[in-house]
Design an enzyme around this catalytic site. Structure first.
Site, mmCIF file in Angstrom:
data_model
loop_
_atom_site.group_PDB
_atom_site.id
_atom_site.type_symbol
_atom_site.label_atom_id
_atom_site.label_comp_id
_atom_site.label_asym_id
_atom_site.label_seq_id
_atom_site.Cartn_x
_atom_site.Cartn_y
_atom_site.Cartn_z
ATOM 1 N N ARG A 273 0.855 -1.197 0.000
ATOM 2 C CA ARG A 273 0.000 0.000 0.000
ATOM 3 C C ARG A 273 0.888 1.244 0.000
ATOM 4 O O ARG A 273 1.606 1.481 0.964
ATOM 5 C CB ARG A 273 -0.909 0.011 1.228
ATOM 6 C CG ARG A 273 -1.714 1.296 1.304
ATOM 7 C CD ARG A 273 -2.596 1.381 2.538
ATOM 8 N NE ARG A 273 -3.264 2.674 2.519
ATOM 9 C CZ ARG A 273 -3.286 3.551 3.524
ATOM 10 N NH1 ARG A 273 -2.732 3.268 4.674
ATOM 11 N NH2 ARG A 273 -3.892 4.698 3.390
ATOM 12 N N HIS B 299 -3.205 11.138 0.433
ATOM 13 C CA HIS B 299 -2.695 10.842 1.773
ATOM 14 C C HIS B 299 -2.037 12.122 2.297
ATOM 15 O O HIS B 299 -0.809 12.203 2.422
ATOM 16 C CB HIS B 299 -1.712 9.668 1.721
ATOM 17 C CG HIS B 299 -1.506 8.967 3.035
ATOM 18 N ND1 HIS B 299 -1.681 7.611 3.207
ATOM 19 C CD2 HIS B 299 -1.151 9.437 4.250
ATOM 20 C CE1 HIS B 299 -1.432 7.281 4.468
ATOM 21 N NE2 HIS B 299 -1.106 8.374 5.122
ATOM 22 N N GLU C 96 -7.824 8.587 5.982
ATOM 23 C CA GLU C 96 -8.188 9.175 7.274
ATOM 24 C C GLU C 96 -8.805 10.565 7.169
ATOM 25 O O GLU C 96 -8.260 11.530 7.740
ATOM 26 C CB GLU C 96 -6.960 9.210 8.201
ATOM 27 C CG GLU C 96 -6.369 7.845 8.457
ATOM 28 C CD GLU C 96 -5.339 7.833 9.599
ATOM 29 O OE1 GLU C 96 -5.006 8.913 10.132
ATOM 30 O OE2 GLU C 96 -4.881 6.729 9.979
ATOM 31 N N ASN D 26 -7.960 1.971 9.318
ATOM 32 C CA ASN D 26 -6.689 2.177 10.018
ATOM 33 C C ASN D 26 -6.997 2.206 11.507
ATOM 34 O O ASN D 26 -7.869 2.972 11.934
ATOM 35 C CB ASN D 26 -6.070 3.523 9.663
ATOM 36 C CG ASN D 26 -5.575 3.603 8.224
ATOM 37 O OD1 ASN D 26 -5.648 2.623 7.483
ATOM 38 N ND2 ASN D 26 -5.071 4.761 7.837
ATOM 39 N N TYR E 202 -5.000 1.671 15.578
ATOM 40 C CA TYR E 202 -3.777 1.404 16.331
ATOM 41 C C TYR E 202 -4.007 1.136 17.806
ATOM 42 O O TYR E 202 -3.192 0.509 18.459
ATOM 43 C CB TYR E 202 -2.835 2.613 16.240
ATOM 44 C CG TYR E 202 -2.268 2.881 14.862
ATOM 45 C CD1 TYR E 202 -2.985 3.617 13.916
ATOM 46 C CD2 TYR E 202 -1.020 2.400 14.511
ATOM 47 C CE1 TYR E 202 -2.455 3.874 12.654
ATOM 48 C CE2 TYR E 202 -0.483 2.656 13.249
ATOM 49 C CZ TYR E 202 -1.198 3.385 12.330
ATOM 50 O OH TYR E 202 -0.675 3.627 11.093
ATOM 51 N N GLU F 175 -4.007 -0.023 8.045
ATOM 52 C CA GLU F 175 -2.909 0.423 8.915
ATOM 53 C C GLU F 175 -3.108 -0.118 10.316
ATOM 54 O O GLU F 175 -4.230 -0.117 10.841
ATOM 55 C CB GLU F 175 -2.818 1.958 9.025
ATOM 56 C CG GLU F 175 -2.253 2.640 7.814
ATOM 57 C CD GLU F 175 -2.127 4.154 7.982
ATOM 58 O OE1 GLU F 175 -1.972 4.636 9.122
ATOM 59 O OE2 GLU F 175 -2.196 4.843 6.947
#
Ligand SMILES: *[C@@H]1O[C@H](CO)[C@@H](O)[C@H](O)[C@H]1NC(C)=O
Ligand SMILES: *[C@@H]1O[C@H](CO)[C@@H](O)[C@H](O)[C@H]1NC(C)=O
Ligand SMILES: *[C@@H]1O[C@H](CO)[C@@H](O)[C@H](O)[C@H]1NC(C)=O
Ligand SMILES: *[C@@H]1O[C@H](CO)[C@@H](O)[C@H](O)[C@H]1NC(C)=O
Ligand SMILES: *[C@@H]1O[C@H](CO)[C@@H](O)[C@H](O)[C@H]1NC(C)=O
Ligand SMILES: *[C@@H]1O[C@H](CO)[C@@H](O)[C@H](O)[C@H]1NC(C)=O
Length: 488
Positions: free
Chosen positions: A99, A144, A189, A322, A324, A391
């Site tokens: 990606r 991005h 995002e 994404n 985390y 992500e």
């Protein structure tokens, strides 16, 4: 502490650690394994061969204080010149896909397709061809964060014309690279871009962020319609949504509602229009109510028209996520009416307990169990869409090679992903570790390193060195399994 509470604690610690053993089931044969990067963060060559400046070139040059270490990505990992080395590393890892993102101002320096920068186009053509010849699928993000500065000079994303600018850019990308790219990601995002990223210093809280998100939604939907209806191309197009899992502090009705409200305000902001049509009801009600009390004659949310609702609904071919980390949330008293703000519209308190494992970034605590809850929520909320985790990753501040913490992060997050697939029936189609290599981490500059591969940023050659975690990830990919003793 009473004896009873003490016993309950001991028992629950025992139970939870026992139930958290690494999942030992093999991942499906068609599961997609990858690594991710983005143009501004790795390429360098910021003004090479006719590239135009992006908003990140501009802000890092003009206002270095915006970046923690005052640095920029003029050279970064120099992937503009070293993409063949990057691909050789991807080949060693054995990934199915890579990606990366296209830098809009590298291919269209003024933002518009009447002025194409051929060397920029050639760079991505070569990158894609080299990936293909190594059997690695390109998964391409079109936006991005690196907007051409020329478009920012016209107010950037909040200009209603952004939808048309992006339509022209995405059509150009599809026509130029589309024969060799089957997975497209329109925008990375949007929530972060509009509320806490670059635009948090440029746009007005509680006003421009709603305009920004609406324009991203319509820009994405327009690109999707161009791809499938105008160009009749055969691949898949998605938008990358992101955030944390939001765990209720207690099981009280108030905290459960605060958790669900946060999920709707953040994931649902665009997830709801894409899968169900229109913004989430709770969001519409709360923003309209507070807008009215603040004296606005219409809701700051910028209600979607029925045409816009129909146009955006059903335009996500897969759910790209994404994620985390996790936050705790709890209900708080309604904020007094005053200056508008998105957080007051949301109206909850979120935090991360200090005993959660920390990393090289304040916001990134290691909370693997949140992954399973998030995936289950997405499944239930949006009728079981195919999910590509675009992500997920661990940052340290050193870039150390003996990165056992990163290795454990990868193992534990993937274990909860495998659990979600096995026990909750979540349709996860792939996983992309962020990031292939250490790079420029936006406002954190080079103080946070996510790579499974180390880059020596003081070396003119930008030498790449594999970290321990890269060997673990390679083994996981080869065996489709997280442990040595696997079960089919
Ligand atoms: C185990 O998982 C539970 C929830 O699934 C979580 O509350 C707990 O903190 C986890 N324990 C560890 C050691 O990760
Ligand atoms: C960026 O560039 C424009 C001119 O294109 C300039 O007016 C502006 O001040 C620059 N700086 C920032 C931080 O945006
Ligand atoms: C809330 O309820 C769930 C399910 O019954 C339980 O697993 C969890 O531990 C409870 N959470 C808290 C904070 O009490
Ligand atoms: C509107 O907001 C006020 C105060 O902020 C609150 O008392 C009232 O319940 C809200 N109404 C609705 C429909 O949410
Ligand atoms: C609402 O307020 C805006 C300015 O905030 C104004 O331009 C608009 O004319 C107003 N609309 C109505 C219906 O009063
Ligand atoms: C990084 O590169 C510089 C310059 O070539 C070199 O002096 C240094 O030893 C390298 N650092 C590491 C950790 O290899």
């Amino acid at each position: 502490m009473s004896l009873l509470i003490f016993l309950v604690l001991i028992l629950s610690i025992g139970a939870s650690s026992a139930s958290n053993a690494t999942n030992n089931k093999r991942f499906p044969e068609n599961f997609l394994w990858g690594c991710g990067t983005s143009a501004y963060q790795i390429e360098g060559g910021w003004n090479a061969d006719g590239k135009g400046p992006s908003i990140w070139d501009n802000i890092t040059h003009e206002n270095p204080n915006f970046i923690k270490d005052g640095k920029n990505a003029d050279v970064s990992a120099d992937s503009y010149h070293k993409y063949e080395v990057d691909i050789a590393m991807l080949k060693e890892l054995g990934v199915n896909f890579y990606r990366f993102s296209i830098s809009w101002p590298r291919v269209l320096p003024t933002g518009f397709p009447d002025n194409v920068n051929q060397p920029g186009v050639l760079y991505y053509k070569n990158l894609i061809a080299e990936l293909r010849s190594n059997g690695i699928e390109p998964v391409v993000t079109m936006y991005h964060n690196d907007l051409p500065q020329t478009l920012q000079d016209r107010d950037g994303i909040k200009n209603p014309d952004f939808v048309d600018w992006f339509a022209q850019y995405s059509r150009f990308c599809f026509q130029t690279f589309g024969d060799d790219v089957h997975y497209w990601l329109t925008i990375n995002e949007p929530y972060v871009a509009c509320t806490i990223g670059f635009y948090s210093v440029v746009y007005v809280d509680g006003i421009d962020d709603y305009v920004c998100m609406k324009n991203f939604l319509l820009a994405h939907a327009t690109a999707w319609h161009i791809y499938h209806e105008e160009l009749k191309m055969k691949g898949k197009v998605g938008i990358v949504l992101n955030s944390n899992w939001f765990e209720p502090e207690t099981n009280s009705t108030e905290d459960l509602e605060a958790s669900e409200r946060t999920m709707q305000f953040i994931w649902g902001w665009l997830g709801h229009p894409l899968y169900k049509g229109d913004y989430p009801e709770i969001m519409k009600i709360r923003v309209a109510n507070r807008s009215k009390l603040e004296g606005y004659n219409q809701s700051r949310i910028q209600e979607l028209t029925s045409e816009e609702i129909a146009f955006a609904k059903g335009t996500n071919d897969f759910f790209a996520a994404n994620t985390y980390t996790t936050s705790m949330v709890k209900r708080i008293p309604e904020a007094p009416i005053g200056t508008p703000s998105h957080n007051k519209d949301l109206g909850v308190e979120s935090y991360q307990p200090s005993n959660w494992q920390s990393t090289g970034l304040d916001w990134l605590k290691v909370v693997p169990w949140g992954m399973r809850k998030l995936l289950k929520w997405i499944k239930n909320e949006y009728s079981n869409p195919p999910i590509l985790i675009t992500e997920n990753g661990y940052a340290d501040s050193t870039g150390e090679l003996e990165d056992t913490s990163r290795m454990n992060y990868i193992r534990d997050y993937l274990s909860y992903i495998r659990d979600a697939m096995e026990y909750d029936g979540v349709n996860v189609i792939g996983y992309s570790y962020w990031s292939l290599m250490d790079n420029f981490e936006w406002v954190s500059g080079y103080t946070a390193k996510f790579g499974v591969i180390n880059v020596n940023f003081t070396d003119p050659e930008r030498t790449r060195t594999r970290k321990l975690s890269s060997y673990y990830y390679e083994k996981v990919i080869r065996n489709r399994c997280l442990v040595d003793d696997c079960q089919d």
